[in-house]
Structures are given as C-alpha cells and as structure tokens.
Write a protein that holds these residues in place. Structure first.
Motif, PDB file in Angstrom:
ATOM      1  N   ILE A   4       3.512  43.166 -42.086  1.00 41.28           N
ATOM      2  CA  ILE A   4       3.570  43.646 -40.536  1.00 41.28           C
ATOM      3  C   ILE A   4       4.909  44.308 -40.477  1.00 41.28           C
ATOM      4  CG2 ILE A   4       3.872  42.895 -38.254  1.00 41.28           C
ATOM      5  CD1 ILE A   4       1.571  40.829 -38.772  1.00 41.28           C
ATOM      6  N   LYS A   6       8.280  45.603 -39.768  1.00 44.64           N
ATOM      7  CA  LYS A   6       9.355  45.327 -38.573  1.00 44.64           C
ATOM      8  C   LYS A   6       9.040  45.081 -37.377  1.00 44.64           C
ATOM      9  CE  LYS A   6      12.013  49.313 -40.612  1.00 44.64           C
ATOM     10  NZ  LYS A   6      12.329  50.782 -40.556  1.00 44.64           N
ATOM     11  N   ARG A   7       7.795  44.433 -37.186  1.00 43.71           N
ATOM     12  CA  ARG A   7       7.476  43.693 -36.018  1.00 43.71           C
ATOM     13  C   ARG A   7       7.870  42.370 -36.196  1.00 43.71           C
ATOM     14  NH1 ARG A   7       4.365  47.097 -32.890  1.00 43.71           N
ATOM     15  NH2 ARG A   7       3.276  48.829 -33.546  1.00 43.71           N
ATOM     16  N   PRO A   8       7.681  41.538 -34.860  1.00 42.91           N
ATOM     17  CA  PRO A   8       7.575  40.136 -34.882  1.00 42.91           C
ATOM     18  C   PRO A   8       6.512  39.520 -35.412  1.00 42.91           C
ATOM     19  CG  PRO A   8       8.237  40.971 -32.823  1.00 42.91           C
ATOM     20  CD  PRO A   8       7.891  42.095 -33.370  1.00 42.91           C
ATOM     21  N   TYR A  43      13.388  37.896 -42.287  1.00 41.59           N
ATOM     22  CA  TYR A  43      12.874  37.543 -41.046  1.00 41.59           C
ATOM     23  C   TYR A  43      13.876  36.783 -40.231  1.00 41.59           C
ATOM     24  CZ  TYR A  43       8.153  39.641 -41.205  1.00 41.59           C
ATOM     25  OH  TYR A  43       7.068  40.481 -41.326  1.00 41.59           O
ATOM     26  N   SER A  53       8.838  42.184 -27.138  1.00 35.50           N
ATOM     27  CA  SER A  53       9.007  43.563 -27.156  1.00 35.50           C
ATOM     28  C   SER A  53       8.349  44.126 -28.094  1.00 35.50           C
ATOM     29  CB  SER A  53      10.402  43.840 -27.252  1.00 35.50           C
ATOM     30  OG  SER A  53      10.845  43.321 -28.533  1.00 35.50           O
ATOM     31  N   GLY A  54       8.026  43.498 -29.251  1.00 38.43           N
ATOM     32  CA  GLY A  54       7.092  43.944 -30.564  1.00 38.43           C
ATOM     33  C   GLY A  54       8.151  44.558 -31.552  1.00 38.43           C
ATOM     34  N   THR A  55       9.269  44.466 -31.351  1.00 42.11           N
ATOM     35  CA  THR A  55      10.226  44.844 -32.117  1.00 42.11           C
ATOM     36  C   THR A  55      11.114  44.197 -32.910  1.00 42.11           C
ATOM     37  OG1 THR A  55      11.667  45.189 -30.466  1.00 42.11           O
ATOM     38  CG2 THR A  55      10.206  46.917 -30.705  1.00 42.11           C
ATOM     39  N   ARG A  57      12.293  42.093 -37.013  1.00 45.49           N
ATOM     40  CA  ARG A  57      11.796  41.042 -37.917  1.00 45.49           C
ATOM     41  C   ARG A  57      12.073  39.683 -37.436  1.00 45.49           C
ATOM     42  NH1 ARG A  57      10.129  43.142 -42.717  1.00 45.49           N
ATOM     43  NH2 ARG A  57      10.846  41.175 -44.029  1.00 45.49           N
ATOM     44  N   ARG A 203      -2.360  43.095 -32.234  1.00 41.41           N
ATOM     45  CA  ARG A 203      -0.890  43.601 -33.194  1.00 41.41           C
ATOM     46  C   ARG A 203       0.021  44.744 -32.402  1.00 41.41           C
ATOM     47  NH1 ARG A 203      -0.513  46.737 -37.501  1.00 41.41           N
ATOM     48  NH2 ARG A 203       1.374  46.312 -38.799  1.00 41.41           N
ATOM     49  N   SER A 204      -0.656  45.406 -31.694  1.00 38.10           N
ATOM     50  CA  SER A 204       0.003  46.418 -31.115  1.00 38.10           C
ATOM     51  C   SER A 204       1.159  45.983 -29.925  1.00 38.10           C
ATOM     52  CB  SER A 204      -0.894  47.538 -30.177  1.00 38.10           C
ATOM     53  OG  SER A 204      -1.391  46.923 -29.163  1.00 38.10           O
ATOM     54  N   PHE A 205       1.200  44.808 -29.652  1.00 33.75           N
ATOM     55  CA  PHE A 205       2.136  44.349 -28.524  1.00 33.75           C
ATOM     56  C   PHE A 205       2.163  45.010 -27.102  1.00 33.75           C
ATOM     57  CE2 PHE A 205       3.558  42.538 -32.572  1.00 33.75           C
ATOM     58  CZ  PHE A 205       4.076  41.356 -32.473  1.00 33.75           C
TER      59      PHE A 205
END
Length: 244
Positions: A4, A6-8, A43, A53-55, A57, A203-205
């Motif tokens: 995944i 750079k996303r949480p 992470y 925010s979905g941004t 790691r 997964r798009s947040f």
C-alpha cells in the motif's frame, strides 16, 4: 507485488490467545512480530486520528470484540511504541460477558472462556495506558439488516455508554462483520463519531466512515500478511466480509 506504500495501514485482529486454535485468534507474539516487521519496513505508529487523511506511512492496530486475550498482546505492542484501538460491544462490558453470536455458537460450547470480553475496569486501564476504546455497537448485530431506529440505538447508545464508563470521547466505530450500508454510515455521522472502520473498507480514503483495514487471521504467515496489505490483496479482500 506492491504494498500500500505511502498510505496508512490499519491491521484488524480479534482474539490474541495462543491456546484457542481458531481463525479469529492470532497469538500475541505473532501480532507483535507482524507489527515489528511493518515498523522495520518504514511505517510509523499512529493513532486512529492519524489514519483519516489517507496520507503517510502510518501503522495503526485495531482489535474487534475486546476479547480478554487482547490484554496479552497489548504489552508487547507497547514495547514497540504502538497503541491500539480496542472496539467493544458495550452491552457485554458490564460483566465481561462472552460474545454470543450465532457464528460462534460451537465455540461458545467448546471454548466459552475464549469468548469472554474485557469489562469496564479493564477497558479503563487500557485507556489510561494510551489505547483508544471504540464502539463495536451494543449487541454485535448485522447493522444493515436493522431498522433505522435499531441502528440509531446501537450506534448512539454504545457511544454514550463508552464515554460515560471510560471518561473519554469515543471517536471511532468498527462495523460488526464489516457490514454496513449508506443508512448505517449516515447514522454513524449523525451520532458524532469522528470516523468508522470497514473490513476491508475503501482504500481510497474518500469517506472517513469507510476507512480500510486488512483483516489478519490465525495462520497468516508473512507472505500472506504482505499480500493482504498490498493493493492487489486489498482489492481481492473486498469480495469478502470480515469476521465478528
């Protein structure tokens, strides 16, 4: 296989018993090993608020159902600098009752002690140690099958009871079974939750009331965990619903 990235990343566990050989129960040391591995991959530990925010790691760990065995895993996570969110069914916490759902009827007969849940006193202690206590409703229903009034009761009252007992805001909801629809998400918004976690979620947040998680089950070795947390694995898991 691309992770995944750079996303949480939010991992969803349930029980943490080494003696309960069931898909819901991942031994605490294995959970710690998973977490340590992702931290080594770059992470950083984060809270539920850091995921929205979905941004970044960010790694966040969640436990659904608040089984008593979770208390065995949390000190191991604390040693790694990680704090989790434990989702509790508020209707069980007065006495730490067993999770009594049809899907676990056989386990209730054969392993009743493994289905016991944390009571309010234990949950308050976890909160004092920095873990968040979230709502998993009152009775663990399939929310999408309920009437509007029943959904409101499950979401509003569980939040209020948790806040009263824990003495802290209940910011997050996890949908039992990963089961939700537009009605359920709208009630969650109105009830005042900051966000809600699906299983697998989106997964798009784009929607904070459909935050994504990867469900990790007993027997999931490192290759399987890596697959589940990859983009391809998350897309595949969207065909399935989560466990209790």
């Amino acid at each position: 296989m691309r992770a995944i990235g750079k996303r949480p990343l939010v991992l969803c566990y349930h029980a943490a018993s080494a003696t309960w050989v069931h898909s819901l129960s991942v031994p605490g040391q294995e959970i710690a090993n998973h977490v340590s591995w992702f931290l080594k991959k770059g992470y950083r530990p984060g809270k539920g608020e850091d995921v929205i925010s979905g941004t970044g790691r960010v790694l966040h760990i969640t436990f659904d159902d608040a089984f008593v065995s979770v208390a065995q895993a949390l000190p191991l996570l604390e040693d790694l600098g990680v704090r989790a969110t434990v989702f509790v069914c508020s209707g069980l916490a007065d006495q730490g009752r067993e999770l009594d759902v049809p899907e676990l009827a056989h386990e209730a007969e054969t392993h009743p002690e493994e289905l016991r849940t944390l009571d309010w006193e234990a949950l308050r202690e976890l909160a004092e140690r920095g873990h968040a206590i979230g709502s998993h409703t009152i009775t663990h229903p399939h929310l999408s099958r309920l009437s509007d009034e029943e959904i409101e009761r499950e979401l509003y009252l569980s939040k209020a009871q948790i806040e009263q007992e824990i003495g802290r805001p209940c910011l997050f909801l996890a949908y039992p079974y990963g089961d939700h629809d537009a009605r359920v998400r709208e009630v969650a918004r109105r009830a005042g939750y900051l966000a809600a976690f699906g299983l697998p979620g989106d997964r798009s947040f784009r929607d904070p009331f459909l935050l994504p998680r990867a469900g990790i089950w007993r027997g999931n070795g490192r290759p399987r965990v890596w697959l589940k947390t990859s983009a391809a694995g998350h897309a595949l898991s969207a065909w399935r619903r989560g466990g209790p």
